[in-house]
Scaffold this active site. Structure first.
Site, PDB file in Angstrom:
ATOM      1  CG  HIS A   1      -1.720   1.271   1.333  1.00 45.03           C
ATOM      2  ND1 HIS A   1      -2.873   1.455   0.593  1.00 45.03           N
ATOM      3  CD2 HIS A   1      -1.529   2.421   2.020  1.00 45.03           C
ATOM      4  CE1 HIS A   1      -3.363   2.656   0.843  1.00 45.03           C
ATOM      5  NE2 HIS A   1      -2.569   3.270   1.710  1.00 45.03           N
TER       6      HIS A   1
ATOM      7  CG  ASP B   1     -12.320   4.307   5.983  1.00 40.67           C
ATOM      8  OD1 ASP B   1     -11.684   4.889   6.882  1.00 40.67           O
ATOM      9  OD2 ASP B   1     -12.091   4.471   4.775  1.00 40.67           O
TER      10      ASP B   1
ATOM     11  NE  ARG C   1     -10.026  10.983   9.486  1.00 36.97           N
ATOM     12  CZ  ARG C   1      -9.230  10.184   8.782  1.00 36.97           C
ATOM     13  NH1 ARG C   1      -9.674   9.022   8.325  1.00 36.97           N
ATOM     14  NH2 ARG C   1      -7.995  10.516   8.532  1.00 36.97           N
TER      15      ARG C   1
ATOM     16  CB  SER D   1      -8.605   5.417   7.638  1.00 32.09           C
ATOM     17  OG  SER D   1      -9.005   5.490   6.303  1.00 32.09           O
TER      18      SER D   1
ATOM     19  CE  LYS E   1      -9.354   2.917   3.558  1.00 33.33           C
ATOM     20  NZ  LYS E   1      -9.513   4.289   3.131  1.00 33.33           N
TER      21      LYS E   1
HETATM   22  N1  URA Z   1      -6.047   7.415   3.047  1.00 31.52           N
HETATM   23  C1  URA Z   1      -6.953   6.651   3.671  1.00 31.52           C
HETATM   24  O1  URA Z   1      -7.327   5.588   3.197  1.00 31.52           O
HETATM   25  N2  URA Z   1      -7.458   7.088   4.851  1.00 31.52           N
HETATM   26  C2  URA Z   1      -7.072   8.245   5.416  1.00 31.52           C
HETATM   27  O2  URA Z   1      -7.556   8.564   6.480  1.00 31.52           O
HETATM   28  C3  URA Z   1      -6.134   9.038   4.746  1.00 31.52           C
HETATM   29  C4  URA Z   1      -5.622   8.593   3.548  1.00 31.52           C
END
Ligand code: URA
Length: 447
Positions: free
Chosen positions: A87, A166, A173, A188, A192
């Site tokens: 990632h 999320d 946010r 977050s 994922k």
């Molecule tokens: N990328 C994400 O997936 N989540 C965040 O909070 C910030 C960047």
């Protein structure tokens, strides 16, 4: 646990006053919020309390788990072999996934990759893949799982049923100035990634002008937080903090980055892109237990590259996901720009800086990424940098090309570009692309 307004008040007050939340409280709060049973004003206050007070590793891991469990969690355990993803926290010209995933898959790693779209000035893997005619990123879980089994890699977008909490939390946010909180970002991202059903994870945490975390100290903190979450949840996580002060590679855009990635898989690449991709590949192979050390991993990667095995995996993935595999040999099948404008050096010297943030923002104007959720992407738009930081230039040398289907925008952006490229006397000092390597307490798997 059903929540009364008063219980929520107490929870917010505890966090505000530097107290800790238990894993049960976090789990109940997130699932109630995902179910629409917590009002936005109270969740917003909680997010601000977290933003200011932070979260312990235990709290952040609990938030990660609760967010992951708010939706579907893929189970890939029936697929034999190590399942490892990479990632990136996002950058400009970052087409690493398109090269790395097929290359490591050719070495025997299974790569389940759920990717994102462009966000602000940073590009998105899904937008790049969709520049390939017919390529589908909206796979179902069953299709994704079948492709991870064979040909060994799949790249899809997040479904509506993955981590729905999320999505809601991120939207809140975004309007409450609580995006750039390390525990919230870490939870977050990790929720994922863990929902993909991976065994291990390699992180490319970008730092520099074009990165989400422009300061290296912040990038390191984010990396450490994600590694700690992984350790709490029994996942091996290694992070490389890499430089994103100039765009990565030579192309920035969608179709142009697909071409650069295919060229790389044909062994035609240079410098920064090669360095970052192979360093991440070394980590993935060692983590997967397919190499005992980075040197052995590097030999395997280079062999797969020189034998065209990475390119073959890429071709198979494109075909399996509905794309036209002939793009590998015929770049003319990708969207072609109607307009192309050269940008020339105004003086002689060395390229000292190419501002990745400004290039990324200019890319959004061209249609490389989205200004807002409804913006249309121009897959043909982008930049080709003929010179990179450290290269010598003569006056009037072509430094870059700006491409796109809207001539007015292309000319406007080409007029701005010289402001983002500094040429000066004396070669700039260059250091490696990998600024730091951070790893947790867990050791690589033995297979
Ligand atoms: N990328 C994400 O997936 N989540 C965040 O909070 C910030 C960047």
């Amino acid at each position: 646990m059903p929540w009364s307004s008063m219980q929520l008040y107490d929870l917010i007050r505890r966090k505000r006053d530097k107290g800790r939340l238990s894993a049960e409280e976090i789990e109940a709060l997130v699932s109630a919020y995902a179910a629409g049973k917590v009002p936005d004003y109270q969740m917003a206050a909680m997010l601000m309390a977290i933003f200011i007070r932070g979260m312990s590793t235990e709290e952040t891991a609990a938030l990660t788990l609760a967010t992951m469990n708010s939706g579907d969690v893929f189970d890939l355990s029936s697929i034999p072999g190590p399942k490892v993803d990479k990632h990136s926290t996002g950058g400009v010209g970052d087409k690493v996934s398109l090269i790395l995933a097929p290359l490591v898959a050719a070495c025997g790693v299974k790569v389940p990759m759920v990717s994102g779209r462009s966000l602000g000035h940073t590009g998105g893997t899904l937008d790049k893949l969709e520049a390939i005619p017919g390529f589908r990123t909206d796979l179902t879980y069953r299709q994704f799982k079948r492709l991870v089994a064979s040909p060994g890699l799949a790249m899809m977008g997040q479904t509506k049923r993955m981590c729905p909490a999320d999505k809601r939390l991120y939207a809140l946010r975004d309007v409450t100035a609580t995006v750039d909180s390390i525990p919230l970002i870490a939870a977050s991202i990790m929720s994922k990634k863990l929902a993909e059903g991976i065994d291990d994870l390699v992180l490319d945490v970008k730092t520099g002008r074009g990165a989400f975390m422009s300061r290296t100290t912040q990038a390191r903190k984010l990396a450490r937080k994600m590694i700690a979450i992984g350790a709490q949840l029994g996942k091996r996580v290694v992070a490389l903090v890499t430089d994103m002060s100039e765009p990565l590679g030579e192309a920035v855009g969608n179709a142009v980055e697909v071409v650069e990635a295919i060229e790389a898989l044909k062994g035609r690449w240079r410098g920064d892109l090669e360095e970052v991709t192979l360093a991440l590949g070394d980590e993935m192979l060692v983590m997967a237990g397919l190499a005992t050390n980075p040197e052995q991993a590097r030999r395997l990667l280079l062999r797969a590259l020189s034998q065209g095995l990475g390119l073959e995996k890429f071709r198979l993935m494109v075909e399996a996901q509905g794309g036209d595999p002939r793009v590998v040999d015929d770049y003319g099948l990708l969207s072609q720009p109607a307009c192309r404008v050269e940008v020339r050096a105004e003086s002689a010297g060395f390229v000292r800086k190419i501002d990745a943030l400004q290039v990324g923002l200019a890319g959004v104007r061209l249609g490389v990424g989205r200004q807002d959720l409804d913006s249309k992407i121009d897959h043909s738009a982008g930049f080709l940098f003929k010179k990179k930081v450290g290269d010598r230039v003569a006056k009037d040398d072509v430094v870059a090309e700006v491409l796109g289907s809207d001539e007015t925008k292309v000319r406007e952006v080409a007029g701005l570009l010289p402001e983002f490229i500094s040429v000066g006397t004396g070669a700039p000092r260059r250091s490696g692309m990998v600024i730091a390597r951070l790893a947790g307490p867990l050791t690589p798997r033995r297979r």
